[in-house]
Design a protein around this motif. Structure first.
Motif, short mmCIF file in Angstrom:
data_model
loop_
_atom_site.label_atom_id
_atom_site.label_comp_id
_atom_site.label_asym_id
_atom_site.label_seq_id
_atom_site.Cartn_x
_atom_site.Cartn_y
_atom_site.Cartn_z
N LEU A 45 34.28 -8.79 -10.54
CA LEU A 45 32.98 -8.26 -10.44
C LEU A 45 32.21 -8.79 -11.59
O LEU A 45 32.79 -9.27 -12.77
N PRO A 46 30.80 -9.13 -11.53
CA PRO A 46 29.97 -9.63 -12.52
C PRO A 46 30.04 -8.58 -13.74
O PRO A 46 30.37 -7.20 -13.71
N ASP A 47 29.35 -9.11 -14.86
CA ASP A 47 29.14 -8.19 -16.01
C ASP A 47 27.98 -7.21 -15.80
O ASP A 47 26.86 -7.74 -14.90
N ALA A 48 27.89 -6.08 -16.18
CA ALA A 48 27.00 -5.18 -16.47
C ALA A 48 26.00 -5.66 -17.41
O ALA A 48 26.57 -5.55 -18.76
N SER A 49 24.56 -5.48 -17.41
CA SER A 49 23.55 -5.65 -18.48
C SER A 49 23.20 -4.48 -19.02
O SER A 49 22.62 -3.71 -18.14
N PHE A 50 23.24 -4.08 -20.22
CA PHE A 50 22.63 -2.61 -20.73
C PHE A 50 21.32 -3.06 -21.52
O PHE A 50 21.34 -3.97 -22.34
N TYR A 51 20.18 -2.21 -21.19
CA TYR A 51 18.91 -2.63 -21.62
C TYR A 51 18.35 -1.31 -22.24
O TYR A 51 18.61 -0.04 -22.19
N ALA A 52 17.38 -1.73 -23.21
CA ALA A 52 16.38 -0.62 -23.90
C ALA A 52 15.10 -0.92 -23.37
O ALA A 52 14.86 -1.83 -23.26
N PHE A 53 14.44 0.21 -23.02
CA PHE A 53 13.21 0.00 -22.71
C PHE A 53 12.29 1.07 -23.50
O PHE A 53 12.56 2.20 -23.46
N ALA A 54 11.24 0.47 -24.32
CA ALA A 54 10.57 1.49 -25.23
C ALA A 54 9.07 1.86 -24.85
O ALA A 54 8.38 0.47 -24.39
N LYS A 55 8.56 2.64 -25.34
CA LYS A 55 7.26 2.77 -25.39
C LYS A 55 6.60 2.06 -26.45
O LYS A 55 6.95 2.11 -27.70
N PRO A 56 5.59 1.25 -26.21
CA PRO A 56 5.12 0.33 -27.34
C PRO A 56 4.53 1.04 -28.43
O PRO A 56 3.96 2.20 -28.28
N GLY A 57 4.96 0.62 -29.70
CA GLY A 57 4.39 1.06 -30.75
C GLY A 57 5.12 2.28 -31.24
O GLY A 57 4.61 2.82 -32.40
N SER A 58 6.15 2.66 -30.64
CA SER A 58 7.02 3.66 -31.11
C SER A 58 7.93 3.40 -32.08
O SER A 58 8.82 2.58 -32.05
N SER A 59 7.75 3.85 -33.58
CA SER A 59 8.79 3.29 -34.59
C SER A 59 10.03 4.18 -34.46
O SER A 59 10.87 3.65 -34.89
N ALA A 60 9.99 5.27 -34.02
CA ALA A 60 11.02 6.07 -33.76
C ALA A 60 11.97 5.54 -32.74
O ALA A 60 13.30 5.41 -32.89
N ALA A 61 11.46 4.89 -31.68
CA ALA A 61 12.32 4.25 -30.59
C ALA A 61 12.74 3.10 -30.99
O ALA A 61 13.92 2.74 -30.71
N ARG A 62 12.19 2.10 -31.93
CA ARG A 62 12.73 1.05 -32.36
C ARG A 62 13.67 1.32 -33.47
O ARG A 62 14.74 0.46 -33.33
N ALA A 63 13.82 2.26 -34.13
CA ALA A 63 14.84 2.63 -34.99
C ALA A 63 16.09 3.05 -34.20
O ALA A 63 17.27 2.74 -34.68
N LEU A 64 15.76 3.90 -33.04
CA LEU A 64 16.91 4.22 -32.39
C LEU A 64 17.59 3.01 -31.64
O LEU A 64 18.79 2.98 -31.59
#
Length: 294
Positions: free
Chosen positions: A257-276
């Motif tokens: 099987l191929p590798d699975a890719s894990f991603y993060a999708f964030a709301k622009p401008g959210s410093s809390a999201a970037r920190a997480l």
């Protein structure tokens, strides 16, 4: 790894981690706003300081040496602690509610460690978690009901996500059950759209191996239960394997099987999201290198 008396420069450690995470000098240079020659110079100075070769470089690949793998673990702790101290001293701690979405496999395997570190850095922050299928969570992000989503790559998600890491997919099946290599493969999968499901069907079809849909559930726990019972085979990330499960392979005539890719999708401008997201990357890479060393 023999370490010289010279101190480890945290700037060099940051560059080293960026090279490892981005997979190359050019990509690291772009993310650090440096020239590739400057990045190369940082790595050379770090290798001189540690008196160890940290990376094996060819024209097509970049691999960590044994010394490099060891330094990655320590460098992440050093850089993480330095970042935490600066945030706490500057009063830059995040407060308020952060609304996040996560695929179930991500929430079960990675999120507990992430939240532990995030809470230590930002004790005044609160989190609202929604677990679901990545494509649906992305729709909620787009309608601003969520601020950040962690999930697997899928054909119906945007291309502007931030790659966190890649992980091997395996065929999970019961430890105690005999797998019949001559019969059609009974699959336990998520409903569409799901990258695990898509990858499993594509691999079996390419190998001309017959299969049938034996179990479908939007719950990872349900798919793993079906596999553990010997009722079906579940395609999952290797980190999802639990006691009572084994990975089927070439011995059982199962295709890779191929590798699975894990991603993060964030709301622009959210410093809390970037920190997480920063915490997720730190935990994910730390676990990845720990598993490589085991």
């Amino acid at each position: 790894m023999a370490v010289s008396r010279a101190s480890l420069d945290i700037v060099l450690l940051r560059t080293f981690l960026e090279v490892v995470e981005s997979g190359g000098f050019a990509a690291a240079a772009e993310r650090l706003a440096l020239t590739p020659s400057a990045v190369s110079g940082h790595i050379k100075r770090l290798e001189q300081t540690t008196e160890s070769r940290l990376l094996e470089r060819t024209t097509r690949s970049l691999q960590l040496t044994a010394a490099g793998e060891l330094l990655v673990a320590y460098a992440r702790n050093i850089v993480g602690l330095e970042r935490e101290v600066r945030a706490r001293l500057s009063g830059a701690s995040i407060s308020g509610r952060l609304r996040i979405g996560s695929s179930e496999d991500f929430a079960g395997s990675w999120l507990p460690q992430v939240l532990e570190t995030f809470h230590r850095w930002h004790p005044q922050a609160s989190i609202e978690l929604k677990v679901g299928i990545t494509a649906e969570l992305i729709r909620q992000l787009q309608t601003e009901r969520l601020e950040v989503v962690f999930g697997k790559q899928c054909v119906r998600v945007p291309e502007n996500g931030e790659l966190l890491w890649q992980e091997e997919l395996v065929w999970a099946y019961a430890d105690h059950a005999v797998f019949d290599t001559e019969r059609e493969v009974p699959l336990a999968v998520f409903p569409e759209p799901c990258v695990y499901r898509e990858s499993a069907i594509a691999a079996l079809s390419q190998a001309a191996k017959p299969w049938r849909l034996a179990f479908e559930s939007s719950s990872m726990a349900g798919c793993l239960a079906a596999a553990k019972a010997g009722f079906a085979v579940a395609p999952v990330a290797r980190s999802q394997l639990r006691e009572g499960l084994r990975a089927l392979g070439a011995k059982e005539r199962m295709p890779a099987l191929p590798d699975a890719s894990f991603y993060a999708f964030a709301k622009p401008g959210s410093s809390a999201a970037r920190a997480l997201i920063a915490q997720v990357k730190e935990v994910g890479w730390r676990q990845r290198f720990a598993s490589l060393g085991s």
